[in-house]
Design a protein around this motif. Structure first.
Motif, PDB file in Angstrom:
ATOM      1  N   VAL A   1       0.836  -1.204   0.000  1.00 51.84           N
ATOM      2  CA  VAL A   1       0.000   0.000   0.000  1.00 51.84           C
ATOM      3  C   VAL A   1       0.868   1.250   0.000  1.00 51.84           C
ATOM      4  CG1 VAL A   1      -1.714   1.290   1.336  1.00 51.84           C
ATOM      5  CG2 VAL A   1      -1.929  -1.173   1.090  1.00 51.84           C
ATOM      6  N   TYR A   2       2.019   1.202   0.638  1.00 51.66           N
ATOM      7  CA  TYR A   2       2.933   2.352   0.632  1.00 51.66           C
ATOM      8  C   TYR A   2       3.409   2.651  -0.786  1.00 51.66           C
ATOM      9  CZ  TYR A   2       7.268   4.965   1.193  1.00 51.66           C
ATOM     10  OH  TYR A   2       8.273   5.892   1.074  1.00 51.66           O
ATOM     11  N   LEU A   3       3.652   1.593  -1.575  1.00 53.28           N
ATOM     12  CA  LEU A   3       4.091   1.788  -2.965  1.00 53.28           C
ATOM     13  C   LEU A   3       2.944   2.247  -3.858  1.00 53.28           C
ATOM     14  CD1 LEU A   3       6.358  -1.380  -3.369  1.00 53.28           C
ATOM     15  CD2 LEU A   3       7.088   0.989  -3.030  1.00 53.28           C
ATOM     16  N   ILE A   4       1.713   1.846  -3.522  1.00 50.22           N
ATOM     17  CA  ILE A   4       0.567   2.155  -4.378  1.00 50.22           C
ATOM     18  C   ILE A   4      -0.014   3.538  -4.087  1.00 50.22           C
ATOM     19  CG2 ILE A   4      -1.808   1.462  -4.936  1.00 50.22           C
ATOM     20  CD1 ILE A   4      -0.904  -1.446  -4.401  1.00 50.22           C
ATOM     21  N   GLU A   5      -0.195   3.842  -2.802  1.00 54.10           N
ATOM     22  CA  GLU A   5      -0.906   5.057  -2.417  1.00 54.10           C
ATOM     23  C   GLU A   5       0.012   6.284  -2.423  1.00 54.10           C
ATOM     24  OE1 GLU A   5      -4.178   5.376  -1.779  1.00 54.10           O
ATOM     25  OE2 GLU A   5      -4.386   3.263  -2.375  1.00 54.10           O
ATOM     26  N   PRO A   6      -0.531   7.433  -2.775  1.00 55.12           N
ATOM     27  CA  PRO A   6       0.262   8.667  -2.729  1.00 55.12           C
ATOM     28  C   PRO A   6       0.427   9.155  -1.287  1.00 55.12           C
ATOM     29  CG  PRO A   6      -1.980   9.161  -3.400  1.00 55.12           C
ATOM     30  CD  PRO A   6      -1.887   7.664  -3.319  1.00 55.12           C
ATOM     31  N   ALA A   7       1.413  10.013  -1.098  1.00 50.28           N
ATOM     32  CA  ALA A   7       1.678  10.531   0.242  1.00 50.28           C
ATOM     33  C   ALA A   7       0.513  11.381   0.748  1.00 50.28           C
ATOM     34  CB  ALA A   7       2.965  11.352   0.242  1.00 50.28           C
ATOM     35  N   GLU A   8      -0.270  11.969  -0.182  1.00 51.18           N
ATOM     36  CA  GLU A   8      -1.394  12.799   0.226  1.00 51.18           C
ATOM     37  C   GLU A   8      -2.460  12.004   0.980  1.00 51.18           C
ATOM     38  OE1 GLU A   8      -0.133  12.662  -2.753  1.00 51.18           O
ATOM     39  OE2 GLU A   8       0.856  14.626  -2.938  1.00 51.18           O
ATOM     40  N   ALA A   9      -2.520  10.708   0.754  1.00 47.38           N
ATOM     41  CA  ALA A   9      -3.498   9.860   1.442  1.00 47.38           C
ATOM     42  C   ALA A   9      -3.085   9.545   2.879  1.00 47.38           C
ATOM     43  CB  ALA A   9      -3.708   8.560   0.665  1.00 47.38           C
ATOM     44  N   GLY A  10      -1.867   9.918   3.254  1.00 41.46           N
ATOM     45  CA  GLY A  10      -1.403   9.673   4.617  1.00 41.46           C
ATOM     46  C   GLY A  10      -0.346   8.604   4.728  1.00 41.46           C
ATOM     47  N   PHE A  11      -0.062   7.913   3.646  1.00 43.22           N
ATOM     48  CA  PHE A  11       0.933   6.836   3.665  1.00 43.22           C
ATOM     49  C   PHE A  11       2.308   7.433   3.366  1.00 43.22           C
ATOM     50  CE2 PHE A  11      -3.148   4.993   2.701  1.00 43.22           C
ATOM     51  CZ  PHE A  11      -3.192   3.867   3.529  1.00 43.22           C
ATOM     52  N   THR A  12       2.852   8.116   4.348  1.00 44.88           N
ATOM     53  CA  THR A  12       4.115   8.834   4.155  1.00 44.88           C
ATOM     54  C   THR A  12       5.339   7.970   4.403  1.00 44.88           C
ATOM     55  OG1 THR A  12       3.976   9.606   6.446  1.00 44.88           O
ATOM     56  CG2 THR A  12       3.051  11.038   4.730  1.00 44.88           C
ATOM     57  N   SER A  13       5.162   6.838   5.033  1.00 47.86           N
ATOM     58  CA  SER A  13       6.297   5.951   5.319  1.00 47.86           C
ATOM     59  C   SER A  13       5.778   4.543   5.553  1.00 47.86           C
ATOM     60  CB  SER A  13       7.074   6.438   6.550  1.00 47.86           C
ATOM     61  OG  SER A  13       6.263   6.375   7.708  1.00 47.86           O
ATOM     62  N   ILE A  14       6.700   3.585   5.524  1.00 48.13           N
ATOM     63  CA  ILE A  14       6.299   2.196   5.776  1.00 48.13           C
ATOM     64  C   ILE A  14       5.819   2.001   7.216  1.00 48.13           C
ATOM     65  CG2 ILE A  14       7.153  -0.176   5.898  1.00 48.13           C
ATOM     66  CD1 ILE A  14       8.777   0.313   3.428  1.00 48.13           C
ATOM     67  N   PRO A  15       6.485   2.593   8.237  1.00 47.30           N
ATOM     68  CA  PRO A  15       5.926   2.462   9.595  1.00 47.30           C
ATOM     69  C   PRO A  15       4.494   2.987   9.713  1.00 47.30           C
ATOM     70  CG  PRO A  15       8.193   3.181   9.723  1.00 47.30           C
ATOM     71  CD  PRO A  15       7.824   3.208   8.276  1.00 47.30           C
ATOM     72  N   THR A  16       4.191   4.110   9.046  1.00 46.51           N
ATOM     73  CA  THR A  16       2.822   4.616   9.060  1.00 46.51           C
ATOM     74  C   THR A  16       1.874   3.651   8.363  1.00 46.51           C
ATOM     75  OG1 THR A  16       3.653   6.888   9.027  1.00 46.51           O
ATOM     76  CG2 THR A  16       1.349   6.561   8.421  1.00 46.51           C
ATOM     77  N   SER A  17       2.342   3.042   7.288  1.00 42.81           N
ATOM     78  CA  SER A  17       1.524   2.050   6.587  1.00 42.81           C
ATOM     79  C   SER A  17       1.322   0.799   7.431  1.00 42.81           C
ATOM     80  CB  SER A  17       2.187   1.683   5.250  1.00 42.81           C
ATOM     81  OG  SER A  17       2.333   2.832   4.432  1.00 42.81           O
ATOM     82  N   ILE A  18       2.330   0.439   8.231  1.00 40.24           N
ATOM     83  CA  ILE A  18       2.189  -0.708   9.137  1.00 40.24           C
ATOM     84  C   ILE A  18       1.104  -0.426  10.172  1.00 40.24           C
ATOM     85  CG2 ILE A  18       3.356  -1.973  10.981  1.00 40.24           C
ATOM     86  CD1 ILE A  18       5.881  -1.929   9.304  1.00 40.24           C
ATOM     87  N   TYR A  19       1.086   0.801  10.672  1.00 43.86           N
ATOM     88  CA  TYR A  19       0.016   1.188  11.611  1.00 43.86           C
ATOM     89  C   TYR A  19      -1.352   1.009  10.957  1.00 43.86           C
ATOM     90  CZ  TYR A  19      -3.338   4.564  13.452  1.00 43.86           C
ATOM     91  OH  TYR A  19      -4.480   5.170  13.885  1.00 43.86           O
ATOM     92  N   TRP A  20      -1.489   1.491   9.708  1.00 47.82           N
ATOM     93  CA  TRP A  20      -2.764   1.344   9.003  1.00 47.82           C
ATOM     94  C   TRP A  20      -3.102  -0.124   8.782  1.00 47.82           C
ATOM     95  CZ3 TRP A  20      -3.068  -1.089   4.249  1.00 47.82           C
ATOM     96  CH2 TRP A  20      -4.344  -1.107   3.672  1.00 47.82           C
ATOM     97  N   ALA A  21      -2.114  -0.921   8.392  1.00 46.50           N
ATOM     98  CA  ALA A  21      -2.355  -2.341   8.119  1.00 46.50           C
ATOM     99  C   ALA A  21      -2.781  -3.081   9.383  1.00 46.50           C
ATOM    100  CB  ALA A  21      -1.097  -2.974   7.529  1.00 46.50           C
ATOM    101  N   ALA A  22      -2.161  -2.756  10.524  1.00 43.22           N
ATOM    102  CA  ALA A  22      -2.547  -3.402  11.779  1.00 43.22           C
ATOM    103  C   ALA A  22      -3.967  -3.053  12.160  1.00 43.22           C
ATOM    104  CB  ALA A  22      -1.574  -2.989  12.889  1.00 43.22           C
ATOM    105  N   VAL A  23      -4.333  -1.788  11.993  1.00 41.04           N
ATOM    106  CA  VAL A  23      -5.696  -1.356  12.303  1.00 41.04           C
ATOM    107  C   VAL A  23      -6.706  -2.013  11.366  1.00 41.04           C
ATOM    108  CG1 VAL A  23      -7.240   0.643  12.316  1.00 41.04           C
ATOM    109  CG2 VAL A  23      -4.964   0.829  13.320  1.00 41.04           C
ATOM    110  N   THR A  24      -6.343  -2.177  10.118  1.00 39.50           N
ATOM    111  CA  THR A  24      -7.254  -2.766   9.136  1.00 39.50           C
ATOM    112  C   THR A  24      -7.391  -4.266   9.330  1.00 39.50           C
ATOM    113  OG1 THR A  24      -6.610  -1.058   7.542  1.00 39.50           O
ATOM    114  CG2 THR A  24      -7.735  -3.001   6.683  1.00 39.50           C
ATOM    115  N   LEU A  25      -6.267  -4.959   9.546  1.00 36.30           N
ATOM    116  CA  LEU A  25      -6.313  -6.419   9.684  1.00 36.30           C
ATOM    117  C   LEU A  25      -7.065  -6.843  10.940  1.00 36.30           C
ATOM    118  CD1 LEU A  25      -5.286  -9.007   8.276  1.00 36.30           C
ATOM    119  CD2 LEU A  25      -3.336  -8.956   9.823  1.00 36.30           C
TER     120      LEU A  25
END
Length: 292
Positions: free
Chosen positions: A173-197
């Motif tokens: 998701v970090y590679l797919i989504e733009p930074a404007e969506a909030g995915f500014t780094s892999i750790p931030t994306s990990i937070y999103w993935a944990a919340v989603t899973l």
């Protein structure tokens, strides 16, 4: 606390019986009153954390806290006074809790802000198990802990797999989504993935591309499908522990059946006497009845 002994006969012994025992009305009354005071002191700390209440009644909360601290300090001193070996009590679980219950307020004189740690006093209410004769529930809790230990390897493997899935999906998701969506780094994306899973879904970060949204749907479905795995593993171990605690593994000498209640004397299937080390009293009665 059966290993504790009073310091001497007389006043110290009477104080010991009231403070450390719970088989008399005076001892039960002391314990219940102590638990009530502990709950009141914790309530004061909680209310003091509310800004409007602290601004309006800050002085009252301050003096109440010091009153509780002095009271608990005196109580601990009396406990140590009536014991034969006070240091032995201070090294025990309840002794450490009693000491931690008064230290934060005294330390606040040196280090401001530590008085909020007095909520540890709530642990002192564990004495209610002794007052209300609830110690048998401690054994049930120990059964759950043993089941958790036996299933620790499976749970660790499950958590490791979940962490791998979270990291992989977060990187995608970090590679797919733009930074404007909030995915500014892999750790931030990990937070999103944990919340989603885990199907929590705070909504503070969300994918905006169709591919990212499709991955989110996949993760939520996976989360629903695997959320029952650790629960099932743990439940199986609990059931196994209950069976092991209730049933004996010794086989019947007559038919070989090995599922008997711990207190059973005869086999459920064939009626054979199970204790091979002692004679069957029923057989002895039958022999006596047949003797002319």
């Amino acid at each position: 606390m059966s290993h504790l002994k009073p310091a001497a006969e007389g006043l110290r012994t009477r104080i010991f019986q009231v403070i450390f025992e719970s088989d008399t009305p005076a001892a039960k009354g002391f314990d219940i009153a102590l638990i009530g005071v502990i709950l009141c002191s914790v309530l004061v700390v909680m209310l003091e954390s509310v800004v409007p209440l602290r601004e309006r009644h800050g002085a009252l909360f301050h003096w109440l806290e010091w009153g509780f601290t002095i009271l608990f300090t005196a109580e601990l001193a009396v406990r140590l006074y009536c014991l034969d070996r006070p240091w032995q009590y201070l090294r025990s679980f309840y002794g450490v809790i009693d000491l931690l219950a008064i230290l934060p307020t005294w330390l606040a004189l040196i280090v401001p802000g530590t008085q909020s740690l007095v909520v540890v006093r709530l642990l002192r209410t564990l004495r209610i198990f002794r007052v209300l004769r609830l110690m048998e529930f401690v054994g049930e809790g120990r059964l759950l802990i043993d089941a958790l230990k036996r299933s620790s390897h499976q749970i660790f493997l499950f958590l490791f797999t979940v962490c791998m899935l979270i990291t992989i999906f977060a990187s995608l998701v970090y590679l797919i989504e733009p930074a404007e969506a909030g995915f500014t780094s892999i750790p931030t994306s990990i937070y999103w993935a944990a919340v989603t899973l885990t199907t929590v879904g705070y909504g503070d970060i969300a994918p905006i591309t169709p591919l990212g949204q499709a991955i989110s749907v996949m993760m939520m479905l996976i989360g629903y499908s695997i959320i029952a795995v650790p629960t099932g593993v743990f439940s199986a171990e609990v059931i196994r522990s209950i069976r092991a605690d209730r049933y004996s593994e010794e086989a019947c000498p007559g038919c070989g059946h090995d599922r008997h209640d711990q207190k059973a004397y005869y086999c459920l299937r064939c009626g054979t006497w199970l204790d091979e080390e002692t004679p069957d009293p029923r057989a002895k009665d039958q022999d006596d009845g047949e003797t002319p």
